[in-house]
Scaffold this motif. Structure first.
Motif, PDB file in Angstrom:
ATOM      1  N   ARG A 163     -16.762   3.179  14.022  1.00 44.62           N
ATOM      2  CA  ARG A 163     -17.563   3.611  15.152  1.00 44.62           C
ATOM      3  C   ARG A 163     -17.247   5.132  15.312  1.00 44.62           C
ATOM      4  O   ARG A 163     -15.791   5.597  15.338  1.00 44.62           O
ATOM      5  N   LEU A 164     -17.946   6.093  15.659  1.00 45.37           N
ATOM      6  CA  LEU A 164     -17.786   7.616  15.900  1.00 45.37           C
ATOM      7  C   LEU A 164     -18.231   7.417  17.186  1.00 45.37           C
ATOM      8  O   LEU A 164     -19.817   7.548  17.573  1.00 45.37           O
TER       9      LEU A 164
ATOM     10  N   VAL B 233     -14.385  13.697  20.234  1.00 49.95           N
ATOM     11  CA  VAL B 233     -14.484  12.729  19.108  1.00 49.95           C
ATOM     12  C   VAL B 233     -13.639  11.602  19.187  1.00 49.95           C
ATOM     13  O   VAL B 233     -12.364  11.983  19.374  1.00 49.95           O
TER      14      VAL B 233
ATOM     15  N   VAL C 174     -12.834   8.149  16.590  1.00 51.63           N
ATOM     16  CA  VAL C 174     -13.124   7.420  15.425  1.00 51.63           C
ATOM     17  C   VAL C 174     -12.288   6.461  15.319  1.00 51.63           C
ATOM     18  O   VAL C 174     -11.045   6.457  15.506  1.00 51.63           O
TER      19      VAL C 174
ATOM     20  N   VAL D  11     -12.120   2.580   6.586  1.00 50.57           N
ATOM     21  CA  VAL D  11     -12.479   4.125   6.361  1.00 50.57           C
ATOM     22  C   VAL D  11     -11.556   4.592   5.191  1.00 50.57           C
ATOM     23  O   VAL D  11     -10.627   4.455   4.829  1.00 50.57           O
TER      24      VAL D  11
ATOM     25  N   ASP E 266     -15.807   9.039   4.259  1.00 49.52           N
ATOM     26  CA  ASP E 266     -15.814   9.237   5.722  1.00 49.52           C
ATOM     27  C   ASP E 266     -15.564  10.319   6.199  1.00 49.52           C
ATOM     28  O   ASP E 266     -15.374  10.535   7.657  1.00 49.52           O
TER      29      ASP E 266
ATOM     30  N   TYR F  48     -12.000  11.178   6.084  1.00 48.56           N
ATOM     31  CA  TYR F  48     -10.616  10.901   6.370  1.00 48.56           C
ATOM     32  C   TYR F  48      -9.781  11.595   5.051  1.00 48.56           C
ATOM     33  O   TYR F  48      -9.843  10.850   4.102  1.00 48.56           O
TER      34      TYR F  48
ATOM     35  N   GLU G 194      -7.738   2.814  16.152  1.00 50.54           N
ATOM     36  CA  GLU G 194      -8.327   4.414  16.400  1.00 50.54           C
ATOM     37  C   GLU G 194      -7.773   5.423  15.374  1.00 50.54           C
ATOM     38  O   GLU G 194      -6.576   5.595  15.454  1.00 50.54           O
TER      39      GLU G 194
ATOM     40  N   LEU H 144     -16.736  14.716   9.074  1.00 54.66           N
ATOM     41  CA  LEU H 144     -17.140  13.224   9.389  1.00 54.66           C
ATOM     42  C   LEU H 144     -18.254  12.623   8.719  1.00 54.66           C
ATOM     43  O   LEU H 144     -19.386  13.224   8.698  1.00 54.66           O
TER      44      LEU H 144
ATOM     45  N   PHE I  72     -20.693   5.921  10.015  1.00 52.57           N
ATOM     46  CA  PHE I  72     -20.215   5.354  11.215  1.00 52.57           C
ATOM     47  C   PHE I  72     -21.414   5.114  12.005  1.00 52.57           C
ATOM     48  O   PHE I  72     -22.446   5.648  11.987  1.00 52.57           O
TER      49      PHE I  72
ATOM     50  N   ARG J 103     -22.817   5.639  15.141  1.00 54.75           N
ATOM     51  CA  ARG J 103     -22.545   6.975  16.068  1.00 54.75           C
ATOM     52  C   ARG J 103     -23.134   6.678  17.443  1.00 54.75           C
ATOM     53  O   ARG J 103     -24.194   5.984  17.755  1.00 54.75           O
TER      54      ARG J 103
END
Ligand SMILES: *Cc1c(COP(=O)(O)O)cnc(C)c1O
Length: 392
Positions: free
Chosen positions: A31-32, A260, A262, A297, A301, A303, A355, A381, A385, A387
């Motif tokens: 989830r974002l 934000v 994530v 992730v 994505d 990261y 998180e 990002l 995700f 969003r």
């Protein structure tokens, strides 16, 4: 597709027909969550810092990765009326969302682009004599005094008129008869470092050079300049990253709210023995028997792979409620492993979330671990995700 289509998928939609928001949570990378209330409060705080100037918003790069379709309506609601983008395609998307907005395109006027600017009622940021001549001639031919900004280079050495070109321009007042000079601007190179000598130099040069041109509203400040205030603010400020919660000024607490959050899904938990390694390259050897969570992730994505952990250097940290869990080993394309040995079991559930970015470990914290800046984290990002926008 929504009415803002044509330049790529609207926010919250993957390429193709399936909207990620229609998927079940286990179909996505995580989830974002974009906090539009925090976004609006950040913009209002920046506005309050420069009460004598107009506060614009820089929404280039799809609003720093958060989606023009999410960000522009929220900022409009907060009272923002002036938007800056980098390229014309972004301007057309903003225009579709905000028909009344003043929209400036920082990249300037490409050859043959003037009709498109005119058609969409978008303002070029003119950065050379040729661009100014082209816009002036276009406005003369159409008989419409369309607005444009002029960009003066005061030390960035990228776009904008040099001091010599400003002198030449000052000798050609007829060019200004046909269009409306709505803004004279320049851009700070080092405002994130308040004591850098280039800052005062740029302010002085900007004030000297713009005096040679017809009187027009002036703009120099990015986010850092807006936060520093004083001589940087002029008539209009152009914050970007600070609106999105990023750190604009180095070496002092970030006054903005995170926008934000994530979260990655927990795919499984497992035990690994002391002395074994985790992931590609066997980059980190476990010092103790370790309980791990494998998360959904990876660098695809956004990261960053550089935020991985080795025996020599710690990497990123994720959170289960208030409990930190450091990354173990390399960041893969789609996965990371984290050490949850010290996290109470009840917080770590297959199918639950960890998180990755938020208030506890911010966009800038990840940037610091990965050797980059929050801007790059935001604009990287990924599109996998789900969003979600929340407002309050
Ligand atoms: C990106 C940009 C800004 C905004 O900068 P931030 O550091 O994100 O506030 C302002 N002006 C220009 C010319 C830019 O390119």
């Amino acid at each position: 597709m929504t009415s803002e289509s044509g330049t790529g998928p609207p926010a919250g939609t993957a390429a193709g027909d399936i909207s990620l928001s229609d998927l079940k949570h286990f179909e996505t990378a995580g989830r974002l969550t974009i906090d539009l209330k925090a976004l609006k409060e950040n913009w209002r705080d920046l506005k309050a810092m420069s009460p004598h100037a107009e506060t614009a918003a820089v929404v280039k790069a799809n609003a720093y990765g958060l989606g023009l379709g999410n960000v522009v309506p929220a900022l409009w609601e907060a009272g923002c009326r002036v938007f800056f983008v980098a390229i014309l395609a972004e301007a057309r998307r903003v225009r579709a969302i905000a028909p009344e907005a003043k929209i400036y395109v920082l990249d300037g006027l490409a050859p043959d682009a003037h009709h498109t600017y005119h058609l969409h009622n978008v303002r070029p940021v003119l950065g050379s004599l040729t661009e100014i001549e082209t816009w002036s001639a276009h406005c003369r031919e159409t008989g419409e005094k369309r607005a444009a900004a002029i960009h003066i280079d005061t030390g960035m050495n990228r776009l904008g008129l040099t001091a010599e070109e400003v002198e030449v321009l000052a000798g050609r007042p007829e060019l200004f008869e046909h269009f409306r000079l709505s803004l004279v601007m320049s851009h700070l190179a080092c405002a994130d470092t308040p004591n850098h000598s280039l800052n005062a130099y740029q302010v002085a040069l900007f004030d000297e050079l713009r005096d040679k041109l017809p009187v027009a509203p002036a703009s120099l400040a990015n986010s850092a300049g807006t936060i520093l205030g004083g001589p940087y603010t002029h008539d209009l400020v152009r914050p970007g990253v600070a609106i999105y919660g990023g750190r604009a000024v180095a070496g002092r607490p970030n006054p903005m709210r995170p926008v934000v959050r994530v979260e990655a899904r927990v795919l499984r938990t497992r035990l690994a023995e002391a002395g074994t390694t985790v992931g590609y390259g066997a980059a980190q050897r476990l010092k103790r028997d370790t309980r791990m969570a494998i998360l959904s992730v990876g660098y695809a994505d956004g990261y960053f792979r550089a935020a991985g952990s080795t025996d020599a250097k710690p990497g990123g940290v994720v959170y289960f409620a208030d409990h930190p869990a450091p990354i173990i080993g390399r960041v893969s394309m789609d996965l990371i492993a984290v050490d949850v040995t010290d996290v109470p079991n009840r917080y770590v559930n297959t199918g639950g979330y960890a998180e990755l970015l938020g208030e506890r470990f911010t966009v800038d914290d990840l940037a610091d671990r990965a050797g980059t800046i929050g801007y790059e984290v935001l604009t990287s990002l990924g599109q996998r995700f789900h969003r979600i926008c929340k407002d309050g």
